[in-house]
Scaffold this active site. Structure first.
Site, short mmCIF file in Angstrom:
data_model
loop_
_atom_site.label_atom_id
_atom_site.label_comp_id
_atom_site.label_asym_id
_atom_site.label_seq_id
_atom_site.Cartn_x
_atom_site.Cartn_y
_atom_site.Cartn_z
N THR A 152 80.01 60.53 94.09
CA THR A 152 79.40 61.34 93.04
C THR A 152 77.94 61.66 93.35
OG1 THR A 152 78.87 59.32 91.80
CG2 THR A 152 80.92 60.46 91.26
N LYS A 191 67.28 57.21 97.06
CA LYS A 191 68.69 57.58 96.78
C LYS A 191 68.80 58.98 96.15
CE LYS A 191 70.36 52.83 96.18
NZ LYS A 191 69.10 52.15 96.46
N PHE A 246 66.14 62.95 101.49
CA PHE A 246 66.84 61.76 100.97
C PHE A 246 66.40 60.53 101.75
CE2 PHE A 246 70.24 58.67 101.08
CZ PHE A 246 70.64 58.60 99.76
N GLU A 292 76.64 66.96 102.18
CA GLU A 292 75.92 68.19 101.90
C GLU A 292 76.67 69.39 102.48
OE1 GLU A 292 71.74 67.64 103.11
OE2 GLU A 292 71.45 67.36 100.97
N LYS A 313 68.96 66.25 93.36
CA LYS A 313 70.29 65.65 93.28
C LYS A 313 70.22 64.26 93.89
CE LYS A 313 72.11 67.30 97.70
NZ LYS A 313 72.99 68.22 98.40
N THR A 348 80.25 47.62 103.43
CA THR A 348 79.87 49.03 103.38
C THR A 348 78.52 49.19 102.71
OG1 THR A 348 80.51 51.19 102.50
CG2 THR A 348 81.18 49.28 101.23
N THR A 364 83.11 53.90 105.68
CA THR A 364 82.97 55.32 106.00
C THR A 364 83.14 55.55 107.49
OG1 THR A 364 81.42 55.52 104.17
CG2 THR A 364 81.48 57.33 105.75
N ARG A 408 76.81 48.07 99.29
CA ARG A 408 75.35 48.18 99.42
C ARG A 408 74.82 47.17 100.44
NH1 ARG A 408 74.51 53.14 97.82
NH2 ARG A 408 74.66 53.53 95.60
N ASP A 435 83.94 48.30 108.54
CA ASP A 435 83.13 49.28 107.85
C ASP A 435 84.06 50.18 107.03
OD1 ASP A 435 80.88 50.88 107.19
OD2 ASP A 435 81.36 52.26 108.80
#
Length: 1126
Positions: free
Chosen positions: A666, A617, A612, A570, A636, A745, A449, A827, A447
Site C-alpha cells: 500500500t 518512508k 524516498f 513506482e 506518497k 524481510t 521480495t 522490517r 528473503d
C-alpha cells in the site's frame, strides 16, 4: 488467561499480585499505540520485579526428546572457570588470539579517513595520498600463496599427522620401507590442493585484471585520453558511457540525458578546465544511502556554492542505464562505498568434514593404544621408545592420507552433477567444499521480495475513501479520466480571458464536496506526478547521436517507450496511469510532460524533489503547472509515515489493513496547494539547510516537515507482488522434509504476514501469533510469557521488537522461536538478518541455509552454513556472494532433496570405506607382528603399499560417488526421507564402530587364513594374503553399492586387470621383511590350483558372512527408502 498460570515464586506476595495484574491487563488489552501502553503498566521498580520473576519456559520442552530445546546450551548454568582450569581450557587460546591481533594491528595500522577537497581535473592538487583504484579479490599474493595454502591444509589433523609421519622417515633409526611410500601420497594430496587453489586464484586474478584493465575516457586540457580503471585518481574527470561500469565513486557534473541535465549541459568539455572549482566531500563511509558535500566555483563573483547530496553521486560498480555521464572522482579503491561494504566471507567448513576430523582423532588414539600394547607385549626390551615409534609408523595406515583426496574429488563431481542437471538449469556451484551441507539443513532463512515473490508489481486497487476500484472496474476510471480532461479542454477553449481569473474565482468559491470524477482525476494526476520514474526512448536505426536528445526528433510512441526507476512499485504506478489514459511522456531535471487521453501535452515544472529514504518512508515533489501557475506539493509513502501528516479521516487505517491482508503493498497519496509566498519562504530555508555541513540531514528534514502538515488525502493504492512459480509446493515440500523456514524481510508486518499465508509458509491449520510492538524490558517480558503459552503457532515479529528481545532475553527468545513451525521477521535490516543466522547457529548447533536475491541479503548468505543466491531483478550481488546460485526459488527443492541427499550419503559411504581400507591393512600388520614375536617389520613394502591405495582399489572405491539409495523422483515425492539425513546417521560413531569391527574381522581372517594355509609355502604368504586383500576390497565395494552404474562395473574389472597384469613386475615386493628372506614371487606358483583355491577360500570366509548379514538386515529391518523402493 495469564493470571491463571503461576510464575516462579517471588519474594513478596504484593509484588506477585502486581505482576499478575499487569500480565492479565497486557494479555487482555487490544493493540494500542506504544507510548500509551508503555505508560499504563510501566513500574518504577520494573527491573527489580523482573529479576524476581524470571521467564518460565514451556514444560513440553523437557518432555519431548525431539524438541530443539535440548540442543540449546545451558549458558546460565555454566559456571565461570577460574585459575589454572581457565588457562588450560580457554585461556591459552584467548592469550594467543589477543597477541596475534595486537601484532596484526601494529603491522596493518589503518590510515585515518578524513574529509577531502577535490579540485576538478587536478589530481596533483590533492593534499593526501589516496589508494589505487584497483579491485582485488585474490586471497593470496606471490609471497603468501604457498604458506597460506599449507596452513589451510595442515590445520586439519589428518594432514598434519601425515606430515609428521613422513618427516620421521628421514631419521635412519625410524625408517620403515621406502621414502616414497609416505611422501608420494602426501605430495599428491598437496599437489592436487595447490593446483586447485592456484587455478581458483588465477581465475580471481583474471577477473580482477579484466575489471582493472577496462578503458575509460579521461578529460584533460589536451582533450580525451584513454586510461585504465586502475590508473584513475581522485580529481580526474571521467566519461562513462551507457551500460558501462562506474569505475570509482564520483560526483557527476554533466550528462547527455535531459532527465538529469544541468546548466553546463551543452558547453564544451574544455570549459571544465577554464573554471576554478572544487568539490568538498565528507570522509569515506559505508552508508550508501547518504552523502554530504558542496560544490564551489571560486572564479565567479560572488563565488557559487551548491550543496551535494546522494542525488549527485555515482557509486562504483553501478551501471549507467542510459546516456553518457561526466563525473569527478572523489573516492578510489578501498575507500569506495562498494569495497567498504564488502565483508571478507568466512572460510566455510562442512559438518561432514568436522565429523571426519573427529573420527580421525579417534583413529589416532586407537593407533597410539595399539602401539603401546605391542611394546608392552614385547616386554619393553631394548630401546622400547624407538620400537614404539616404529609401531606408530607401521600402523600409520589406520589414518588414510587418501581420505582428503577422495573426498575433494568427490565434492568436485557432486558440483559438476548439480550444474549439469537439466531439471535445475542455470545452477552454479561457487563453493565446491560444502555440497554435503545441502543434505543436513534444519533451518532455511529466506528473503521475501524477489525470492518468494517475483518483484513484478501489478496495480490492483485504488481506494478513494468512499469508493474502491479493482482490476475489473479499471475501465470506469479510464472513462472518468477521459471525461474530466475533455471537459477541462472545452472550458479552457471557451474562456479566452485566461486561466488566472478562473483559478481565483474557483479558490474564492465555497468548499463543496467533490464529485467522484474530480477525485479520480486528482488522484491519477498525483500518482503520475509524484515519483522518480524516467521514460526512456530507445534510439531507432538511423537516428544520430546529436538529434537523439532533441525534443522535436524524439519518438514519443508507446511502443518505443520504457520506464526506468529504482523501485518497481513506482514503475507499476506510472504504467497504470498510462493504461487509464494519463501518460508520462518526458521528464528531465526541471520538468515533466504528461499526455492526456485526447493527445494534449501538459507541462509541469519540477521545483523540488524529496527522494524516498528508509527513515522517512515517503517521497515528495513540488511542481508548478505551466498552464495555471499553480504550485502543488505531492507526497506518497507508507501508511505509518503518512497517517500523522494527512487530515483526519476514518477509513485509512482500516483499508490499509484490508489491502495488506490481501497481500498488496500500500501507498498513501496526498497533496497540498502552496501559494507563491509560501513556496519562496520554504525554498530559502531549504537551500540554507542543504548548504550546512553539520547535521545537514536533520536540518533538511526539519524544513521539509514544516510543509508536511494537514495534507489533503487523495487516495490509497494497492500493488501486488506476484509469487514466484511453484513457491507453494516447494515450501510445502521443505516443511514436510522437516526444515523450519524463517522469512526475513524488510517489508511491513501486514504484507509479510499476508505473503506468509498466501505462499503457505504458514499452513491453514496453524495459528499466527503476532508479537506486539515492545520497547522495554518489561513489555518484552510480558509478551514472551504470553507467547510461551501458545502451541504450534507461527511467530510474526518486527525488527524493533526483535532487537529488544535479543537485548534482554536472547536465550529465552531463541528457544521459544525454535519451537515454532515458521517464523516471520519483518522490517529487518541486513545486519539483523545476519545476526539471526548467527544466533540460530550458536543456540541450536544445527545447520542453517540462507537464500536471497539482493545486495541486502549478502551478509545473511555469507553468515549461513550454506548460502544460496538467486539471480533476479536486483542484480547478481547475492548470486556472486553465495555458495550456490540458482535461477528460481523452486529449484531449491531438487537441490536439497536430490543433490543434497546424494552428496551427503555418497561422501559418508566414501569416507568410511576409505577408513576401512586403511584399518584392514593395519589389522593384518598387527596380526603379522604379533605372530612373529612382535617384530616391528612391515608386512607389505614399497609399491605394494602405494598401489594398494591407488591403482588397485582407487577406481572402485571412488565409483561410490555414483551410488544412490533412492531415485530422484522418489526423493522428490517423499521429502520425509530428508529428515533422516539431519540426524547424521549415515556417518556417526555407531556406523564407524561397525566398519572398525568389519575391518578387524576381515584383516584377521585374511592374515590368519594365509598363515594357516601356507603349509610349506611360507615364503608365499605375502602373495596369498595381498591377493586375497585386493579381491576382498573389490567385493566389499560391490557389497556397499545400492544402485549399480555401468562405470562401477568398469572400475571393478579395471582394478582387477591392473593388479593381475602387474604381478609379473612386482615379484621383488612379495617377500617378507626388509631382506625379503631371498623369497620372490613365483609366477608358476600363482598359476597353480593350490594358489587359486587358497586365495578363494580366504576371500569367501572374509566376505560371505557380511553378505549374509546384509541380506538378513534388509529382510528383517529394512531402512525407510527400501520400503519405498519395494
Amino acid at each position: 488467561m495469564a493470571d491463571q498460570i503461576p510464575l516462579y515464586p517471588v519474594r513478596s506476595a504484593a509484588a506477585a499480585a502486581a505482576n499478575r495484574k499487569r500480565a492479565a491487563y497486557y494479555s487482555a488489552a487490544g493493540p494500542r499505540p506504544g507510548a500509551d501502553r508503555h505508560s499504563r503498566y510501566q513500574l518504577e521498580d520494573e527491573s527489580a520485579h523482573l529479576d524476581e520473576m524470571p521467564l518460565m519456559m514451556s514444560e513440553e520442552g523437557f518432555e519431548n526428546e525431539e524438541s530443539d530445546y535440548h540442543t540449546l546450551p545451558r549458558a546460565r548454568i555454566m559456571q565461570r572457570k577460574r585459575g589454572l582450569e581457565w588457562f588450560v581450557c580457554d585461556g591459552w587460546k584467548f592469550l594467543c588470539t589477543s597477541c596475534c591481533g595486537w601484532l596484526i594491528n601494529i603491522c596493518r595500522r589503518k590510515k585515518e579517513l578524513k574529509a577531502r577537497t577535490v579540485w576538478l581535473g587536478c589530481p596533483e592538487k590533492c593534499e593526501e595520498k589516496h589508494p589505487r583504484n584497483s579491485i582485488k579479490n585474490q586471497k593470496y599474493n606471490v609471497f603468501t600463496f604457498i604458506p597460506g595454502v599449507l596452513y589451510e591444509q595442515f590445520k586439519f589433523f589428518l594432514n598434519l599427522y601425515f606430515l609428521v609421519i613422513s618427516c620421521s622417515q628421514f631419521v635412519p633409526a625410524l625408517k620403515i620401507g621406502y621414502l616414497y611410500t609416505y611422501w608420494a601420497p602426501l605430495g599428491f594430496v598437496l599437489a592436487v590442493t595447490m593446483t586447485r587453489e592456484a587455478i581458483d586464484e588465477f581465475r580471481r586474478f583474471q577477473r580482477d585484471k579484466e575489471v582493472n584493465s577496462q578503458l575509460y575516457s579521461k578529460l584533460t586540457v589536451r582533450g580525451k585520453v584513454q586510461v585504465k580503471s586502475s590508473d584513475i585518481q581522485v580529481g580526474d574527470l571521467i566519461i562513462v558511457e551507457k551500460n558501462q561500469r562506474i569505475p570509482s565513486d564520483m560526483v557527476f557534473l554533466r550528462t547527455s540525458e535531459k532527465a538529469v541535465s544541468n546548466n553546463l549541459d551543452y558547453c564544451s568539455h574544455l570549459d571544465l578546465f577554464s573554471i576554478s572549482a572544487y568539490v568538498y566531500a565528507q570522509k569515506p563511509q559505508m552508508d550508501i544511502h547518504s552523502f554530504e558535500g558542496t560544490f564551489t566555483r571560486e572564479d565567479s563573483d560572488p563565488p557559487i556554492h551548491e550543496s551535494l547530496s546522494i542525488e549527485n553521486t555515482l557509486w562504483a560498480s553501478t551501471i549507467v542505464a542510459s546516456g553518457t555521464v561526466i563525473g569527478v572522482v572523489i573516492y578510489t579503491g578501498k575507500e569506495t562505498r562498494s569495497v567498504m561494504n564488502t565483508s571478507n566471507p568466512k572460510n566455510k567448513v562442512g559438518l561432514l568434514d568436522l565429523e571426519l576430523n573427529r573420527l580421525t582423532k579417534a583413529l589416532f588414539l586407537a593407533l597410539v593404544a595399539l602401539s603401546i600394547v605391542m611394546v608392552t607385549l614385547q616386554g619393553f626390551v631394548g630401546p622400547w621408545y624407538r620400537n614404539l615409534f616404529r609401531f606408530l609408523l607401521l600402523f600409520s595406515y589406520i589414518i588414510p592420507i587418501s581420505l582428503r583426496v577422495n573426498l575433494d574429488m568427490g565434492k568436485a563431481v557432486y558440483g559438476w552433477m548439480m550444474m549439469k542437471d537439466e531439471n535445475i538449469p542455470g545452477t552454479v556451484v561457487r563453493t565446491s567444499t560444502i555440497p554435503e551441507e545441502l543434505g543436513r539443513l534444519v533451518y532455511l532463512l529466506t528473503d521475501k521480495t524477489g525470492t518468494l515473490t517475483q518483484n513484478e508489481m501489478i496495480f490492483k486497487r485504488l481506494h478513494l475513501g468512499t469508493v474502491s476500484y479493482g482490476a475489473d472496474t479499471m475501465d470506469e476510471i479510464q472513462s472518468h479520466v477521459r471525461d474530466s480532461y475533455s471537459q477541462m479542454q472545452s472550458q479552457a477553449g471557451g474562456n479566452n480571458t485566461g486561466s488566472t481569473p478562473l483559478r481565483k474565482a474557483q479558490s474564492s468559491a465555497p468548499k463543496v464536496r467533490k464529485s467522484v470524477s474530480s477525485r479520480i482525476h486528482e488522484a491519477v494526476k498525483a500518482i503520475v506526478l509524484c515519483h522518480n520514474v524516467t521514460p526512456v526512448y530507445e534510439s531507432r536505426a538511423g537516428v544520430t547521436e546529436e538529434t537523439e536528445f532533441a525534443e522535436a526528433d524524439q519518438d514519443f510512441s508507446d511502443e518505443n517507450r520504457t520506464y526506468q526507476a529504482s523501485s518497481p512499485d513506482e514503475v507499476a504506478l506510472v504504467q497504470w496511469t498510462e493504461s487509464v489514459g494519463l501518460t508520462l511522456v518526458s521528464r528531465d531535471l526541471t520538468s515533466m510532460q504528461l499526455k492526456t487521453p485526447s493527445g494534449q501535452v501538459l507541462s509541469f515544472c519540477i521545483l523540488q524533489l524529496f527522494p524516498f529514504t528508509s527513515e522517512s518512508k515517503r517521497m515528495g515533489v513540488i511542481v508548478r503547472d505551466e498552464s495555471t501557475a499553480e504550485i502543488t506539493f505531492y507526497m506518497k509513502g507508507a501508511d505509518v509515515a503518512m497517517s500523522p501528516i494527512v487530515q483526519y479521516n476514518d477509513w485509512l487505517e482500516e483499508e490499509c489493513g484490508n489491502m495488506a491482508r490481501e497481500g498488496l503493498r500500500t501507498l498513501v497519496v496526498a497533496k497540498k496547494a502552496l501559494t507563491e509566498e509560501q513556496y519562496q519562504d520554504f525554498e530559502s530555508r531549504y537551500t540554507q539547510a542543504k548548504l550546512s555541513m553539520h547535521d545537514r540531514s536533520l536540518k533538511v528534514a526539519a524544513v521539509v516537515e514544516s510543509l508536511e502538515r494537514e495534507m489533503e488525502l487523495l487516495c490509497l493504492t494497492g500493488v501486488e507482488d506476484q509469487l514466484q512459480a511453484d513457491v507453494r509446493p516447494t515450501l510445502e515440500m521443505l516443511r514436510n522434509a522437516g526444515i523450519k523456514i524463517w522469512m526475513l524481510t524488510g517489508d511491513k508486518l501486514e504484507t509479510a504476514t499476508c505473503i506468509a499465508k498466501s505462499s503457505h509458509l504458514v499452513s491453514r491449520t496453524q495459528d499466527i501469533h503476532i508479537f506486539r510492538q515492545v520497547t522495554s524490558r518489561g513489555e518484552a517480558h510480558l509478551e514472551l510469557n504470553a507467547f510461551r503459552r501458545k502451541h504450534d503457532c507461527a511467530l510474526v515479529i518486527s525488527g524493533d521488537s526483535l532487537e529488544v528481545c535479543l537485548k534482554y532475553y536472547e536465550h529465552e527468545f531463541v528457544e521459544l522461536a525454535c519451537q515454532c513451525p515458521a517464523v516471520v521477521c519483518c522490517r529487518c535490516s541486513p545486519t539483523q538478518k545476519a545476526r539471526i543466522v548467527t544466533l540460530l547457529q550458536q543456540h541450536t548447533g544445527r545447520r542453517t541455509c540462507a537464500i536471497g536475491d539482493g545486495g541486502n541479503d549478502v551478509s545473511m548468505i555469507q553468515a549461513a552454513d550454506c548460502g544460496i543466491g538467486i539471480e533476479g531483478k536486483e542484480g547478481k550481488q547475492a548470486s556472486l556472494a553465495a555458495d550456490f546460485s540458482i535461477t528460481q526459488f523452486r529449484h531449491i527443492g531438487r537441490l536439497l532433496m536430490v543433490h543434497g541427499r546424494n552428496s551427503y550419503k555418497r561422501s559418508a559411504a566414501l569416507g568410511q570405506f576409505v577408513m576401512h581400507r586403511g584399518l584392514i591393512i593395519s589389522t593384518m600388520q598387527a596380526v603379522f607382528s604379533s605372530v612373529f614375536y612382535f617384530a616391528s617389520v612391515p608386512l607389505y613394502q614399497g609399491f605394494l603399499m602405494v598401489g594398494y591405495a591407488t591403482i588397485y582399489t582407487m577406481f572402485p572405491v571412488f565409483s561410490l560417488v555414483l551410488d544412490q539409495d533412492v531415485k530422484p523422483e522418489m526423493a522428490m515425492l517423499y521429502p520425509e526421507l530428508y529428515k533422516d539425513l539431519t540426524k547424521g546417521r549415515s556417518l556417526s560413531f555407531k556406523t564407524f564402530l561397525i566398519w572398525v569391527l568389519i575391518s578387524i574381522y576381515q584383516g584377521g581372517i585374511l592374515m590368519y587364513g594365509a598363515l594357516v594355509l601356507f603349509e610349506s609355502e611360507f615364503v608365499h604368504v605375502v602373495a596369498i594374503s595381498f591377493t586375497a586383500l585386493i579381491l576382498t576390497e573389490l567385493l566389499m565395494v560391490a557389497l556397499t553399492v545400492r544402485t549399480w552404474h555401468w562405470l562401477m562395473v568398469v572400475a571393478e574389472f579395471l582394478s582387477l586387470g591392473c593388479y593381475v597384469s602387474s604381478l609379473a613386475f612386482l615379484n621383488e615386493y612379495f617377500g617378507i621383511g626388509r631382506v625379503s628372506f631371498g623369497a620372490f614371487l613365483d609366477v608358476a606358483f600363482i598359476t597353480t590350483v593350490t594358489f587359486l583355491w587358497k586365495v578363494s577360500a580366504i576371500t569367501v570366509v572374509s566376505c560371505l558372512p557380511l553378505y549374509v548379514l546384509k541380506y538378513l538386515r534388509r529382510k528383517l529391518s529394512p531402512p525407510s527408502y527400501c520400503k519405498l523402493a519395494s
